[in-house]
Design a protein around this motif. Structure first.
Motif, PDB file in Angstrom:
ATOM      1  N   HIS A 107       0.812  -1.119  -0.183  1.00  0.00           N
ATOM      2  CA  HIS A 107       0.207  -0.064   0.142  1.00  0.00           C
ATOM      3  C   HIS A 107       0.864   1.216   0.040  1.00  0.00           C
ATOM      4  O   HIS A 107       0.582   2.478  -0.291  1.00  0.00           O
ATOM      5  CB  HIS A 107      -0.989  -0.103   0.956  1.00  0.00           C
ATOM      6  N   GLU A 108       2.218   1.019   0.605  1.00  0.00           N
ATOM      7  CA  GLU A 108       2.943   2.235   0.591  1.00  0.00           C
ATOM      8  C   GLU A 108       3.143   2.706  -1.107  1.00  0.00           C
ATOM      9  O   GLU A 108       3.816   3.849  -1.156  1.00  0.00           O
ATOM     10  CB  GLU A 108       4.186   1.999   1.340  1.00  0.00           C
ATOM     11  N   TYR A 110       1.139   2.923  -3.413  1.00  0.00           N
ATOM     12  CA  TYR A 110      -0.235   3.649  -3.971  1.00  0.00           C
ATOM     13  C   TYR A 110      -0.868   4.544  -3.087  1.00  0.00           C
ATOM     14  O   TYR A 110      -1.680   5.518  -3.415  1.00  0.00           O
ATOM     15  CB  TYR A 110      -0.898   2.844  -4.632  1.00  0.00           C
ATOM     16  N   ALA A 111      -0.555   4.504  -1.773  1.00  0.00           N
ATOM     17  CA  ALA A 111      -1.316   5.257  -0.553  1.00  0.00           C
ATOM     18  C   ALA A 111      -1.235   6.840  -1.128  1.00  0.00           C
ATOM     19  O   ALA A 111      -2.164   7.541  -1.082  1.00  0.00           O
ATOM     20  CB  ALA A 111      -0.839   5.279   0.508  1.00  0.00           C
ATOM     21  N   HIS A 120      -9.879   5.140  -8.314  1.00  0.00           N
ATOM     22  CA  HIS A 120      -9.223   3.816  -7.591  1.00  0.00           C
ATOM     23  C   HIS A 120     -10.379   2.889  -8.298  1.00  0.00           C
ATOM     24  O   HIS A 120     -11.577   3.107  -7.708  1.00  0.00           O
ATOM     25  CB  HIS A 120      -9.218   3.654  -6.020  1.00  0.00           C
ATOM     26  N   HIS A 141      -1.682  -2.120 -10.123  1.00  0.00           N
ATOM     27  CA  HIS A 141      -0.958  -3.112  -9.179  1.00  0.00           C
ATOM     28  C   HIS A 141      -1.962  -4.457  -9.209  1.00  0.00           C
ATOM     29  O   HIS A 141      -3.024  -4.454  -9.022  1.00  0.00           O
ATOM     30  CB  HIS A 141      -1.027  -2.472  -7.944  1.00  0.00           C
ATOM     31  N   TYR A 143      -2.419  -7.164  -6.957  1.00  0.00           N
ATOM     32  CA  TYR A 143      -2.061  -7.750  -5.775  1.00  0.00           C
ATOM     33  C   TYR A 143      -2.420  -9.155  -5.699  1.00  0.00           C
ATOM     34  O   TYR A 143      -1.947  -9.664  -4.577  1.00  0.00           O
ATOM     35  CB  TYR A 143      -3.205  -6.999  -4.898  1.00  0.00           C
ATOM     36  N   THR A 175       9.318  -2.824  -3.074  1.00  0.00           N
ATOM     37  CA  THR A 175       7.926  -1.876  -3.198  1.00  0.00           C
ATOM     38  C   THR A 175       8.554  -0.588  -2.959  1.00  0.00           C
ATOM     39  O   THR A 175       7.772   0.467  -3.360  1.00  0.00           O
ATOM     40  CB  THR A 175       6.884  -2.193  -1.950  1.00  0.00           C
TER      41      THR A 175
END
Length: 235
Positions: A107-108, A110-111, A120, A141, A143, A175
């Motif tokens: 998540h870092e 794209y946060a 999103h 992404h 996931y 990442t």
């Protein structure tokens, strides 16, 4: 433009720079587990590829790989390579292995986009897509590693169906490197550009800012292959 605008490696110390042909350049880390290269197509303007790879053993199979179109903005390329060098140094000084086992959560990567009002969209096939408010940039992404032969991350500039440049990050890529690309992509710092540097169909999206007196060389547009330096390790 010099390769050193993109590659901030200490070639006068321990990194190696090779230019076996006019259309290619290659850099390797002292441990020979990291490599990065530029290949161009002289007959096709703007065609070519920047690539980064990491091998768990010297000259072994790549554990992960990143590729960028030659048209990728140099500022983005520089920021990712600078972070690559920082990770390499940190692993060496602290006896870590973040280049292969990065604990940074996905998540870092794209946060920060949410703070810039990026849209999103999540699909049930294991992929999520983020688009800039003006539609001229995006990040996808995956996931869920249902298709490990595909890119875990894909970033692009321009319209999705006709991007001006693209970047692909394989599964296993730290990442941290994705997060650096994201931060660089959404940066609001003004850049120096000439009319020729900006694709015609995106010029009406420009915001004009007062020029600063000092501009870092990393904010040049797409790179071209430089003249080869003298033999040996140079800076």
């Amino acid at each position: 433009m010099s390769l050193r605008t993109v590659w901030p490696f200490p070639f006068d110390e321990d990194w190696s720079l090779h230019q076996p042909q006019e259309e290619s350049a290659y850099a390797t880390s002292p441990c020979l587990r990291l490599w990065t290269r530029l290949t161009t197509e002289p007959a096709a303007l703007g065609k070519g590829t920047w690539a980064i790879g990491a091998n768990r053993a010297p000259f072994g199979q790549s554990a992960w790989k990143i590729t960028f179109d030659a048209t990728t903005p140099v500022g983005l390329l520089h920021d990712v390579h600078a972070e690559l060098l920082d990770l390499h140094r940190e692993d060496h000084s602290r006896n870590q292995d973040r280049l292969f086992d990065d604990p940074t959560p996905p998540h870092e990567g794209y946060a920060p986009l949410f703070a810039r009002c990026w849209s999103h969209d999540v699909k049930t096939d294991g992929a999520q897509t983020f688009l800039a408010p003006d539609g001229l940039a995006g990040i996808r992404h995956r996931y869920a590693a249902r298709y490990p032969d595909r890119s875990a991350w894909r970033a692009w500039g321009g319209y999705p169906n006709e991007p001006h440049w693209q970047a692909h990050f394989s599964f296993g890529t730290p990442t941290t490197l994705v997060a650096v690309l994201t931060a660089s992509l959404i940066s609001t710092e003004p850049l120096h550009r000439t009319v020729q540097d900006v694709p015609l169909h995106t010029r009406h999206h420009l915001y004009v800012a007062t020029a600063t007196t000092k501009q870092p060389p990393s904010h040049a547009p797409a790179a071209s292959l430089p003249v080869a330096p003298s033999s040996g390790r140079t800076r």
